[in-house]
Design an enzyme around this catalytic site. Structure first.
Site, PDB file in Angstrom:
ATOM      1  N   LYS A 129     -13.669 113.084 -91.523  1.00 31.29           N
ATOM      2  CA  LYS A 129     -13.045 113.549 -90.282  1.00 31.29           C
ATOM      3  C   LYS A 129     -13.644 114.879 -89.824  1.00 31.29           C
ATOM      4  CE  LYS A 129     -10.283 110.013 -89.851  1.00 31.29           C
ATOM      5  NZ  LYS A 129     -10.472 109.014 -88.795  1.00 31.29           N
ATOM      6  N   TYR A 144     -12.150 111.388 -97.261  1.00 27.13           N
ATOM      7  CA  TYR A 144     -11.502 111.211 -95.947  1.00 27.13           C
ATOM      8  C   TYR A 144     -11.635 112.491 -95.110  1.00 27.13           C
ATOM      9  CZ  TYR A 144      -7.786 110.007 -92.605  1.00 27.13           C
ATOM     10  OH  TYR A 144      -7.062 109.746 -91.459  1.00 27.13           O
TER      11      TYR A 144
END
Ligand code: BGC
Length: 266
Positions: free
Chosen positions: A169, A165
């Site tokens: 990002k 994750y």
């Protein structure tokens, strides 16, 4: 000063829940016609469309998995069939598949990168192509188009147990800034929003029990965010009030990115 997005069309990916749902509702309230994209949950997307229409707005729900090129192309084609043009993309779809790195499967790595990063690439590319082919729309907006990438405080803050994750990002940050550098001259504005802890389904589990109290220790402003906190920023970034804001990430995190653990420490 009042924000109006009248005559503008906004496409919000992942709008059947959470931040996307909040953004779609707020954009519609500001006058935009909204495409409520969903992947697997048609029902809440249709419900949101009904809610927007009942309030006098314009909306349509369109299903597509943003990690699949053909589906993204179809999503944009259907958007144009329905509303005729596109002014605002909120590339919001995102998910988590958490695991310590030693246990992380390649499948979970790929799913997160495909949706959170490749999905943003595919949607941004399709939006740029559309903005460029339709050109300026004088009297509607000072920009030829606006892209808002949904990032996270974890484009900055490393996150153990969530490396896929955080990597996605971090990728969104440089994707956004590279696109912004590339298309600024064409009067297309590209920015990101980096939310911190917001009360949405993605955080439901983390907030159970003493989870919320633990989270609050990481938030100097002393409260968990609400979807509207992010939606308000989406509307502002989509509007001409932010016309000179380009290539920037707006952190909406109650100060989480200030590393509050360092207060009296380090
Ligand atoms: C994640 C949330 C998390 C927040 C702050 C977000 O990007 O989706 O699960 O609570 O960052 O850590």
């Amino acid at each position: 000063m009042q924000i109006s997005l009248q005559q503008q069309v906004a496409l919000v990916t992942g709008a059947s829940s959470g931040l996307g749902e909040g953004a779609a509702r707020a954009l519609a309230a500001a006058g935009a016609a909204v495409v409520v994209n969903y992947n697997s949950h048609a029902e809440p997307a249709e419900k949101l469309v009904e809610e927007i229409r009942a309030a006098g707005g314009q909306a349509v729900a369109i299903g597509a998995d943003v990690s699949q090129e053909e589906q993204v192309e179809k999503l944009f084609a259907q958007t144009l069939e329905h509303f005729g043009h596109l002014d605002i993309l909120v590339a919001n779809s995102g998910l988590q598949k958490d695991a310590p790195l030693v246990d992380m499967s390649l499948a979970d790595w790929n799913t997160v990168i495909n949706v959170n990063l490749t999905g943003q690439f595919l949607c941004a590319r399709a939006a740029l192509r559309q903005f460029i082919s339709q050109g300026m729309r004088p009297g509607v907006s000072r920009a030829m188009g606006k892209i808002i990438h949904m990032s996270s405080v974890h484009q900055l803050i490393p996150w153990a147990g969530h490396a896929n994750y955080a990597a996605s990002k971090g990728g969104v940050d440089l994707l956004m800034r590279s696109i912004a550098q590339e298309v600024g001259e064409q009067h297309i504005r590209v920015n990101s929003i980096a939310p911190g802890a917001i009360r949405t389904a993605i955080n439901q589990q983390a907030m159970q029990g003493d989870g919320e109290a633990k989270m609050l220790k990481l938030i100097p402003y002393g409260r968990v965010g609400e979807a509207e906190d992010v939606a308000n920023a989406v509307v502002w970034l989509a509007s001409d009030l932010s016309d000179y804001v380009h290539g920037t990430t707006l952190f909406i995190d109650g100060g989480m990115s200030l590393y509050p653990e360092f207060r009296g420490n380090g």
